[in-house]
Design an enzyme around this catalytic site. Sequence first.
Site, PDB file in Angstrom:
ATOM      1  N   GLU A  38       0.864  -1.185   0.000  1.00  0.00           N
ATOM      2  CA  GLU A  38       0.000   0.000   0.000  1.00  0.00           C
ATOM      3  C   GLU A  38       0.906   1.243   0.000  1.00  0.00           C
ATOM      4  OE1 GLU A  38      -2.009   0.158   3.793  1.00  0.00           O
ATOM      5  OE2 GLU A  38      -3.454   1.684   3.158  1.00  0.00           O
ATOM      6  N   LYS A 109      -9.456   2.072  -1.823  1.00  0.00           N
ATOM      7  CA  LYS A 109      -9.692   1.445  -0.507  1.00  0.00           C
ATOM      8  C   LYS A 109     -11.061   1.841   0.051  1.00  0.00           C
ATOM      9  CE  LYS A 109      -7.117   0.843   3.861  1.00  0.00           C
ATOM     10  NZ  LYS A 109      -5.860   1.258   4.535  1.00  0.00           N
ATOM     11  N   CYS A 142      -5.011  -3.349   2.684  1.00  0.00           N
ATOM     12  CA  CYS A 142      -4.749  -3.379   4.121  1.00  0.00           C
ATOM     13  C   CYS A 142      -6.011  -3.597   4.966  1.00  0.00           C
ATOM     14  CB  CYS A 142      -3.972  -2.136   4.548  1.00  0.00           C
ATOM     15  SG  CYS A 142      -3.011  -2.443   6.065  1.00  0.00           S
TER      16      CYS A 142
END
Length: 264
Positions: A38, A109, A142
């Site tokens: 990331e 995300k 993540c």
Amino acid sequence: MKIGFVQNNPLFGDIENNLAQVLGVLAEESADLFVLPELFTTGYQFINREEALELAETVPDGLTTQSLISLAKNINAVIVGGIVEREGDAIYNSALMVGPYGFIGKYQKAHLFDTEKQIFQPGTTPLAVFDIGCARVGMMICFDWRFPETARTLALKGADIIAHPANLVLKHCPDAMITRCLENGIFIATADRVGQEERIPGQRLKFMGQSQVVAPSGEVLYRASLDQEEVKVVELDIASARDKRLNPNNHLFADRREDLYRLN
Ligand code: ACM
């Protein structure tokens, strides 16, 4: 097929050097799919939104996407990695996927962690699965790991592999991914970073490495160290993600009781 990851330690804000380092490392490697962490070009802890905006890039015409496309052509691989993406006035914590033939797709995300909510907008891209020939690949970033619907949705949409760029700070993630693989009969490749950042005094973040590739059986095919930069390639058998039978009487997807899962 072969899948690889890079575990790096970016210098905050130095996109050109962080990118050059990863490009240099991967130029020597060979795999069908590589996963990068990331925010691998920028680092993680932005002081404010303005700072992130200055480091943001457009997709697919920005420097990182274009550089990764050139690399993908040279090494004949698909590459997934995370950047700060600017789209109009909005900035996202995004992952992009490129291959030898160019840009493949992006994911913004969805589940922002902690102070990320003051920096990024929550993603609006769908949880998409891309067929790269040797496998069907979905992306999550993540903290998305903490919401099992993310991996489940990608698996139900046909993902064999989830490419999981990460900057891990929560210690349970590497083991939790074993469960996500078992639940969904898929591979998950988590690419994490190492090192620490304390750009906001008193808010030190230590990133915990342990990038890994986990199989549908729950076996950890490889787990990296907690604190060293590393590149690793492992071999996997994609057929094991396509057979969702557990035994003659159980099937991971067919046995789901959607009638009982409805909330009303
Ligand atoms: C995180 O989502 N990077 C903790």
